[in-house]
Design a protein around this motif. Structure first.
Motif, PDB file in Angstrom:
ATOM      1  N   GLY A  82      54.837  22.482 -40.727  1.00  0.00           N
ATOM      2  CA  GLY A  82      54.431  23.853 -40.969  1.00  0.00           C
ATOM      3  C   GLY A  82      52.985  24.129 -40.629  1.00  0.00           C
ATOM      4  N   THR A  83      52.212  23.098 -40.314  1.00  0.00           N
ATOM      5  CA  THR A  83      50.790  23.311 -40.038  1.00  0.00           C
ATOM      6  C   THR A  83      50.492  23.392 -38.550  1.00  0.00           C
ATOM      7  OG1 THR A  83      50.329  20.944 -40.074  1.00  0.00           O
ATOM      8  CG2 THR A  83      50.065  22.156 -42.141  1.00  0.00           C
ATOM      9  N   GLY A  84      51.370  22.866 -37.745  1.00  0.00           N
ATOM     10  CA  GLY A  84      51.129  22.840 -36.307  1.00  0.00           C
ATOM     11  C   GLY A  84      51.925  23.902 -35.598  1.00  0.00           C
ATOM     12  N   TYR A  85      52.063  23.715 -34.319  1.00  0.00           N
ATOM     13  CA  TYR A  85      52.845  24.613 -33.489  1.00  0.00           C
ATOM     14  C   TYR A  85      54.307  24.228 -33.663  1.00  0.00           C
ATOM     15  CZ  TYR A  85      54.861  26.645 -29.269  1.00  0.00           C
ATOM     16  OH  TYR A  85      55.646  27.332 -28.397  1.00  0.00           O
ATOM     17  N   SER A  86      55.015  24.955 -34.494  1.00  0.00           N
ATOM     18  CA  SER A  86      56.401  24.615 -34.817  1.00  0.00           C
ATOM     19  C   SER A  86      57.339  25.142 -33.746  1.00  0.00           C
ATOM     20  CB  SER A  86      56.801  25.201 -36.174  1.00  0.00           C
ATOM     21  OG  SER A  86      56.027  24.660 -37.184  1.00  0.00           O
ATOM     22  N   SER A  87      57.782  24.265 -32.885  1.00  0.00           N
ATOM     23  CA  SER A  87      58.788  24.628 -31.903  1.00  0.00           C
ATOM     24  C   SER A  87      60.130  24.182 -32.461  1.00  0.00           C
ATOM     25  CB  SER A  87      58.519  23.932 -30.568  1.00  0.00           C
ATOM     26  OG  SER A  87      59.615  24.142 -29.710  1.00  0.00           O
ATOM     27  N   LEU A  88      60.826  25.117 -33.073  1.00  0.00           N
ATOM     28  CA  LEU A  88      62.104  24.765 -33.700  1.00  0.00           C
ATOM     29  C   LEU A  88      63.118  24.304 -32.662  1.00  0.00           C
ATOM     30  CD1 LEU A  88      62.328  27.596 -36.372  1.00  0.00           C
ATOM     31  CD2 LEU A  88      61.426  25.276 -36.604  1.00  0.00           C
ATOM     32  N   GLY A  89      63.027  24.837 -31.459  1.00  0.00           N
ATOM     33  CA  GLY A  89      63.919  24.400 -30.391  1.00  0.00           C
ATOM     34  C   GLY A  89      63.705  22.942 -30.039  1.00  0.00           C
ATOM     35  N   ALA A  90      62.449  22.509 -30.041  1.00  0.00           N
ATOM     36  CA  ALA A  90      62.138  21.112 -29.734  1.00  0.00           C
ATOM     37  C   ALA A  90      62.387  20.225 -30.946  1.00  0.00           C
ATOM     38  CB  ALA A  90      60.694  20.978 -29.278  1.00  0.00           C
ATOM     39  N   LEU A  91      62.111  20.751 -32.128  1.00  0.00           N
ATOM     40  CA  LEU A  91      62.246  19.967 -33.346  1.00  0.00           C
ATOM     41  C   LEU A  91      63.667  19.442 -33.546  1.00  0.00           C
ATOM     42  CD1 LEU A  91      60.788  19.000 -35.908  1.00  0.00           C
ATOM     43  CD2 LEU A  91      61.592  21.091 -37.009  1.00  0.00           C
ATOM     44  N   HIS A  92      64.646  20.270 -33.285  1.00  0.00           N
ATOM     45  CA  HIS A  92      66.028  19.821 -33.528  1.00  0.00           C
ATOM     46  C   HIS A  92      66.503  18.783 -32.512  1.00  0.00           C
ATOM     47  CE1 HIS A  92      67.509  22.572 -30.402  1.00  0.00           C
ATOM     48  NE2 HIS A  92      68.625  21.899 -30.470  1.00  0.00           N
ATOM     49  N   GLN A  93      65.751  18.581 -31.446  1.00  0.00           N
ATOM     50  CA  GLN A  93      66.106  17.555 -30.454  1.00  0.00           C
ATOM     51  C   GLN A  93      65.669  16.162 -30.875  1.00  0.00           C
ATOM     52  OE1 GLN A  93      64.983  18.413 -26.372  1.00  0.00           O
ATOM     53  NE2 GLN A  93      64.738  20.566 -26.908  1.00  0.00           N
ATOM     54  N   LEU A  94      64.711  16.088 -31.790  1.00  0.00           N
ATOM     55  CA  LEU A  94      64.156  14.795 -32.177  1.00  0.00           C
ATOM     56  C   LEU A  94      65.060  14.088 -33.189  1.00  0.00           C
ATOM     57  CD1 LEU A  94      60.422  15.846 -32.599  1.00  0.00           C
ATOM     58  CD2 LEU A  94      61.435  14.598 -30.687  1.00  0.00           C
ATOM     59  N   PRO A  95      65.210  12.774 -33.050  1.00  0.00           N
ATOM     60  CA  PRO A  95      66.082  11.995 -33.948  1.00  0.00           C
ATOM     61  C   PRO A  95      65.373  11.677 -35.266  1.00  0.00           C
ATOM     62  CG  PRO A  95      65.129  10.549 -32.312  1.00  0.00           C
ATOM     63  CD  PRO A  95      64.650  11.944 -31.982  1.00  0.00           C
ATOM     64  N   ILE A  96      65.222  12.687 -36.098  1.00  0.00           N
ATOM     65  CA  ILE A  96      64.479  12.513 -37.344  1.00  0.00           C
ATOM     66  C   ILE A  96      65.420  12.534 -38.545  1.00  0.00           C
ATOM     67  CG2 ILE A  96      62.351  13.446 -36.394  1.00  0.00           C
ATOM     68  CD1 ILE A  96      62.975  16.082 -37.784  1.00  0.00           C
ATOM     69  N   HIS A  97      64.929  12.004 -39.642  1.00  0.00           N
ATOM     70  CA  HIS A  97      65.682  11.963 -40.890  1.00  0.00           C
ATOM     71  C   HIS A  97      65.157  12.958 -41.915  1.00  0.00           C
ATOM     72  CE1 HIS A  97      66.267   7.890 -39.207  1.00  0.00           C
ATOM     73  NE2 HIS A  97      67.456   8.013 -39.731  1.00  0.00           N
ATOM     74  N   ARG A  98      63.848  13.236 -41.845  1.00  0.00           N
ATOM     75  CA  ARG A  98      63.212  13.947 -42.947  1.00  0.00           C
ATOM     76  C   ARG A  98      62.064  14.822 -42.446  1.00  0.00           C
ATOM     77  NH1 ARG A  98      62.404   9.558 -45.382  1.00  0.00           N
ATOM     78  NH2 ARG A  98      64.290   9.786 -46.614  1.00  0.00           N
ATOM     79  N   LEU A  99      61.893  15.977 -43.115  1.00  0.00           N
ATOM     80  CA  LEU A  99      60.720  16.817 -42.909  1.00  0.00           C
ATOM     81  C   LEU A  99      59.879  16.757 -44.174  1.00  0.00           C
ATOM     82  CD1 LEU A  99      61.994  20.132 -41.251  1.00  0.00           C
ATOM     83  CD2 LEU A  99      60.790  18.229 -40.175  1.00  0.00           C
ATOM     84  N   LYS A 100      58.589  16.568 -44.000  1.00  0.00           N
ATOM     85  CA  LYS A 100      57.668  16.574 -45.134  1.00  0.00           C
ATOM     86  C   LYS A 100      56.847  17.858 -45.044  1.00  0.00           C
ATOM     87  CE  LYS A 100      57.529  11.666 -45.903  1.00  0.00           C
ATOM     88  NZ  LYS A 100      56.721  10.577 -46.385  1.00  0.00           N
ATOM     89  N   ILE A 101      57.114  18.764 -45.973  1.00  0.00           N
ATOM     90  CA  ILE A 101      56.415  20.047 -45.985  1.00  0.00           C
ATOM     91  C   ILE A 101      54.949  19.811 -46.346  1.00  0.00           C
ATOM     92  CG2 ILE A 101      56.283  22.318 -47.070  1.00  0.00           C
ATOM     93  CD1 ILE A 101      59.303  22.070 -47.635  1.00  0.00           C
TER      94      ILE A 101
END
Length: 137
Positions: A82-101
């Motif tokens: 939430g602090t950076g440039y949030s590219s939601l389109g790019a974010l969902h491509q990454l193999p991540i487990h968790r978001l830390k708000i």
């Protein structure tokens, strides 16, 4: 165990990983075996925290590296979300487990109604993407 790559300059980190990946084709599998052998540490007990800005600086590169780490069992978290440039389109491509708000949203949640709305939206986003969510402290 949590590893935080924010201490590294993202350009230098990229060069380091590329050298390892180029020189040692199976670096990530070797990392898995050696970390268990030398430190009795299984990759499933390791979480790699990557800041949002680092993760989105070169999505294709990060996707490849994070996927290799995920494949050996390392959990991946996007830190300071939430602090950076949030590219939601790019974010969902990454193999991540968790978001830390990011903690800046959480710290003012009792007094700032805008932060409440933003945090609620982030929590709903993680639910829809089937990710874990945690608030920064």
């Amino acid at each position: 165990m949590s590893l935080d790559v924010s201490a590294f300059n993202s350009t230098n980190l990229r060069k380091f990983i590329q050298r390892l990946d180029h020189r040692h084709h199976h670096f990530f599998h070797r990392f898995s075996k050696q970390s268990h052998y030398l430190h009795n540490l299984l990759p499933k007990f390791v979480e790699l925290k990557v800041t949002e800005s680092t993760a989105l600086s070169d999505v294709e590169f990060m996707k490849r590296v994070l996927l290799q780490l995920r494949n050996i069992g390392v959990a991946i978290a996007i830190d300071d979300f939430g602090t950076g440039y949030s590219s939601l389109g790019a974010l969902h491509q990454l193999p991540i487990h968790r978001l830390k708000i990011d903690k800046s949203f959480v710290e003012k949640i009792e007094t700032n109604t805008d932060d409440v709305v933003i945090v609620q939206m982030m929590i709903e986003l993680t639910k829809q993407l089937k990710l874990d969510v945690i608030a920064g402290v």
